[in-house]
Write a protein that holds these residues in place. Structure first.
Motif, PDB file in Angstrom:
ATOM      1  N   ALA A 126       0.881  -1.320   0.170  1.00 27.45           N
ATOM      2  CA  ALA A 126       0.214  -0.007  -0.152  1.00 27.45           C
ATOM      3  C   ALA A 126       0.879   1.126   0.020  1.00 27.45           C
ATOM      4  CB  ALA A 126      -0.967   0.234   1.129  1.00 27.45           C
ATOM      5  N   GLY A 127       0.634   2.209  -1.002  1.00 34.41           N
ATOM      6  CA  GLY A 127       1.497   3.352  -1.069  1.00 34.41           C
ATOM      7  C   GLY A 127       2.869   3.219  -1.608  1.00 34.41           C
ATOM      8  N   GLN A 128       3.476   2.124  -1.789  1.00 35.65           N
ATOM      9  CA  GLN A 128       4.852   2.125  -2.257  1.00 35.65           C
ATOM     10  C   GLN A 128       4.860   2.462  -3.642  1.00 35.65           C
ATOM     11  OE1 GLN A 128       6.139  -2.060  -2.142  1.00 35.65           O
ATOM     12  NE2 GLN A 128       8.335  -1.324  -2.605  1.00 35.65           N
ATOM     13  N   LEU A 129       3.984   2.068  -4.681  1.00 32.70           N
ATOM     14  CA  LEU A 129       4.161   2.566  -6.018  1.00 32.70           C
ATOM     15  C   LEU A 129       3.780   3.975  -6.039  1.00 32.70           C
ATOM     16  CD1 LEU A 129       4.420   1.638  -8.892  1.00 32.70           C
ATOM     17  CD2 LEU A 129       2.049   1.082  -9.195  1.00 32.70           C
ATOM     18  N   GLU A 130       2.854   4.405  -5.354  1.00 30.08           N
ATOM     19  CA  GLU A 130       2.602   5.811  -5.355  1.00 30.08           C
ATOM     20  C   GLU A 130       3.900   6.760  -5.105  1.00 30.08           C
ATOM     21  OE1 GLU A 130      -1.296   4.037  -4.497  1.00 30.08           O
ATOM     22  OE2 GLU A 130       0.841   3.653  -4.234  1.00 30.08           O
ATOM     23  N   SER A 131       4.595   6.096  -3.979  1.00 28.57           N
ATOM     24  CA  SER A 131       5.647   6.621  -3.717  1.00 28.57           C
ATOM     25  C   SER A 131       6.947   6.833  -4.511  1.00 28.57           C
ATOM     26  CB  SER A 131       6.277   6.289  -2.372  1.00 28.57           C
ATOM     27  OG  SER A 131       7.447   6.841  -1.770  1.00 28.57           O
ATOM     28  N   GLU A 132       7.041   5.558  -5.198  1.00 30.71           N
ATOM     29  CA  GLU A 132       7.961   5.744  -6.298  1.00 30.71           C
ATOM     30  C   GLU A 132       7.666   6.516  -7.573  1.00 30.71           C
ATOM     31  OE1 GLU A 132       8.733   1.476  -7.325  1.00 30.71           O
ATOM     32  OE2 GLU A 132       9.060   0.936  -5.349  1.00 30.71           O
ATOM     33  N   VAL A 133       6.426   6.590  -7.982  1.00 26.64           N
ATOM     34  CA  VAL A 133       6.201   7.485  -9.032  1.00 26.64           C
ATOM     35  C   VAL A 133       6.351   8.746  -8.583  1.00 26.64           C
ATOM     36  CG1 VAL A 133       4.198   8.152 -10.313  1.00 26.64           C
ATOM     37  CG2 VAL A 133       4.571   5.866  -9.982  1.00 26.64           C
ATOM     38  N   LEU A 134       6.241   9.253  -7.308  1.00 18.93           N
ATOM     39  CA  LEU A 134       5.972  10.800  -7.062  1.00 18.93           C
ATOM     40  C   LEU A 134       7.440  10.882  -6.324  1.00 18.93           C
ATOM     41  CD1 LEU A 134       2.817  10.919  -4.781  1.00 18.93           C
ATOM     42  CD2 LEU A 134       3.222  11.966  -7.185  1.00 18.93           C
ATOM     43  N   GLY A 135       8.410   9.926  -6.404  1.00 19.30           N
ATOM     44  CA  GLY A 135       9.751  10.317  -6.006  1.00 19.30           C
ATOM     45  C   GLY A 135       9.919  10.757  -4.584  1.00 19.30           C
ATOM     46  N   SER A 136       8.852  10.350  -3.765  1.00 19.68           N
ATOM     47  CA  SER A 136       9.054  10.803  -2.500  1.00 19.68           C
ATOM     48  C   SER A 136      10.392   9.941  -1.665  1.00 19.68           C
ATOM     49  CB  SER A 136       7.809  10.498  -1.477  1.00 19.68           C
ATOM     50  OG  SER A 136       7.194   9.080  -1.539  1.00 19.68           O
ATOM     51  N   ARG A 137      10.599   8.849  -2.005  1.00 14.85           N
ATOM     52  CA  ARG A 137      11.636   8.074  -1.505  1.00 14.85           C
ATOM     53  C   ARG A 137      13.160   8.116  -2.466  1.00 14.85           C
ATOM     54  NH1 ARG A 137       8.884   2.281  -0.082  1.00 14.85           N
ATOM     55  NH2 ARG A 137       7.080   3.233   1.021  1.00 14.85           N
ATOM     56  N   THR A 138      13.072   9.015  -3.423  1.00 16.17           N
ATOM     57  CA  THR A 138      14.272   9.046  -4.184  1.00 16.17           C
ATOM     58  C   THR A 138      14.626  10.445  -4.522  1.00 16.17           C
ATOM     59  OG1 THR A 138      12.772   8.883  -5.998  1.00 16.17           O
ATOM     60  CG2 THR A 138      14.023   6.791  -5.341  1.00 16.17           C
ATOM     61  N   ASN A 139      14.319  11.361  -3.442  1.00 16.27           N
ATOM     62  CA  ASN A 139      14.869  12.673  -3.494  1.00 16.27           C
ATOM     63  C   ASN A 139      14.069  13.622  -4.620  1.00 16.27           C
ATOM     64  OD1 ASN A 139      16.479  12.631  -1.426  1.00 16.27           O
ATOM     65  ND2 ASN A 139      18.163  11.780  -2.619  1.00 16.27           N
ATOM     66  N   GLY A 140      12.924  13.246  -4.960  1.00 12.72           N
ATOM     67  CA  GLY A 140      12.086  13.942  -5.715  1.00 12.72           C
ATOM     68  C   GLY A 140      12.091  13.416  -7.113  1.00 12.72           C
ATOM     69  N   ARG A 141      12.894  12.328  -7.451  1.00 11.77           N
ATOM     70  CA  ARG A 141      13.034  11.805  -8.635  1.00 11.77           C
ATOM     71  C   ARG A 141      12.287  10.751  -9.110  1.00 11.77           C
ATOM     72  NH1 ARG A 141      19.230  10.818 -10.054  1.00 11.77           N
ATOM     73  NH2 ARG A 141      18.282  10.227 -11.869  1.00 11.77           N
ATOM     74  N   THR A 142      11.336  10.588 -10.147  1.00 11.37           N
ATOM     75  CA  THR A 142      10.346   9.515 -10.101  1.00 11.37           C
ATOM     76  C   THR A 142      11.215   8.403 -10.950  1.00 11.37           C
ATOM     77  OG1 THR A 142       8.105   8.850 -11.227  1.00 11.37           O
ATOM     78  CG2 THR A 142       9.753  10.445 -12.544  1.00 11.37           C
TER      79      THR A 142
END
Length: 184
Positions: A126-142
């Motif tokens: 839950a929420g992991q794919l959205e986080s990867e797409v939005l870049g929240s775990r990668t310094n803003g880079r999708t």
């Protein structure tokens, strides 16, 4: 943000070997997470030969790496002309079957118009794919882009699918930012 029944394409910054240069059909995307299959990564022939033997597949069909989850499970993605009692219709022209009856149908030359045998699948919490797409775990880079599912793109040459998806997505994203309605 929902990617259900869409194509997800990894972007070049994604360095995870499981997903680098991947095109993924997202089967389900809910508040509980997302699932799908990588559709463009054919396994090496020496590996495929052993897998064909282990699933008792008597035809020389390619086998694809569907993802790092359920790696001991085979899924057949196919068009609906051939089905079994356990076939699930994913959309109007795409089905998924996980039983030996489909393998037997293929062995008996009872082929759907299009099919791919997948080993494993993809899954996000839950929420992991959205986080990867939005870049929240990668310094803003999708790490991902997407494009709509089309029958033609899904069944196109796997060797070309990643580049096609990147090109389509880039042109679609660029055109959505351009607004020519105010030009005279």
């Amino acid at each position: 943000m929902n990617f259900e029944k869409q194509m997800l394409i990894s972007l070049p910054p994604l360095s995870d070997n499981n997903f680098q240069r991947s095109v993924i059909y997202i089967h389900s995307h809910t508040g509980d997470g997302a699932t799908g299959w990588i559709i463009n990564k054919e396994l090496e022939n020496r590996v495929a030969v052993r897998l064909r033997k282990s699933i008792q597949l008597g035809i020389n069909a390619p086998i694809f790496y569907g993802g790092p989850v359920d790696i001991n499970s085979a899924f057949v993605l196919h068009t609906p002309e051939v089905s079994t009692n356990t076939t699930k219709h994913i959309n109007d022209n795409l089905c998924m079957t996980r039983d030996k009856e489909m393998i037997q149908a293929l062995n008996n030359n009872n082929f759907p118009s299009w099919f791919r045998i997948m080993l494993g699948r993809c899954s996000w919490a839950a929420g992991q794919l959205e986080s990867e797409v939005l870049g929240s775990r990668t310094n803003g880079r999708t790490l991902w882009t997407s494009c709509p599912y089309t029958h033609e793109y899904f069944w196109s040459n796997p060797a070309d699918q990643w580049e096609q998806g990147i090109e389509y997505s880039a042109s679609d994203k660029i055109s959505s930012y351009l607004d020519f309605s105010n030009m005279r």
